[in-house]
Write a protein that holds these residues in place. Sequence first.
Motif, short mmCIF file in Angstrom:
data_model
loop_
_atom_site.label_atom_id
_atom_site.label_comp_id
_atom_site.label_asym_id
_atom_site.label_seq_id
_atom_site.Cartn_x
_atom_site.Cartn_y
_atom_site.Cartn_z
N CYS A 1 0.85 -1.19 0.00
CA CYS A 1 0.00 0.00 0.00
C CYS A 1 0.89 1.25 0.00
O CYS A 1 1.69 1.44 0.92
CB CYS A 1 -0.91 -0.02 1.22
N CYS B 1 0.47 3.42 3.16
CA CYS B 1 1.16 2.85 4.32
C CYS B 1 2.66 3.11 4.22
O CYS B 1 3.32 3.41 5.22
CB CYS B 1 0.87 1.36 4.45
N HIS C 1 -4.62 0.98 8.34
CA HIS C 1 -4.97 0.67 6.95
C HIS C 1 -6.44 0.25 6.88
O HIS C 1 -6.79 -0.88 7.19
CB HIS C 1 -4.08 -0.43 6.38
#
Length: 113
Positions: free
Chosen positions: A4, A7, A46
């Motif tokens: 991600c 992230c 997340h």
Amino acid sequence: MTDCIFCKIIDGEIPSKKIYEDELIYAFEDINAQAPVHFLVIPKKHIKSIDDIDTEDENLIGKIFTKIKEIAKAEGLDNGYRVVINCKDDGGQTVDHLHFHILGGRSLNWPPG
Ligand code: AMP
Ligand code: ZN
């Protein structure tokens, strides 16, 4: 969620122009600004999209809005601004980590189309 990009931005693996950070929230400039001021506010947790918000996230989501107001003021958006959350394909979401667009610095069109 190692694949991600948001992230990775939170972890510092991908550089970003940070505007604000605390234990729950990270805010940074959008790389493809659509207005004179355009930044993103994201939870460090997340969460993929609005559709993935759980009841246990309600305090977090509420806190994000309090911070949006504070950051917008700090960024000089005294004349107003827009908060946009795109959700999944039809909403135009391209990054699957919940994010709040904050746009301002000019008069914005409505409807967005
Ligand atoms: P959305 O289309 O709602 O998923 O919005 C994703 C946003 O993330 C877009 O406005 C992109 O310009 C922005 N974006 C993607 N990658 C980065 C990055 N590395 N740094 C800052 N903003 C990014
Ligand atoms: Zn993520």
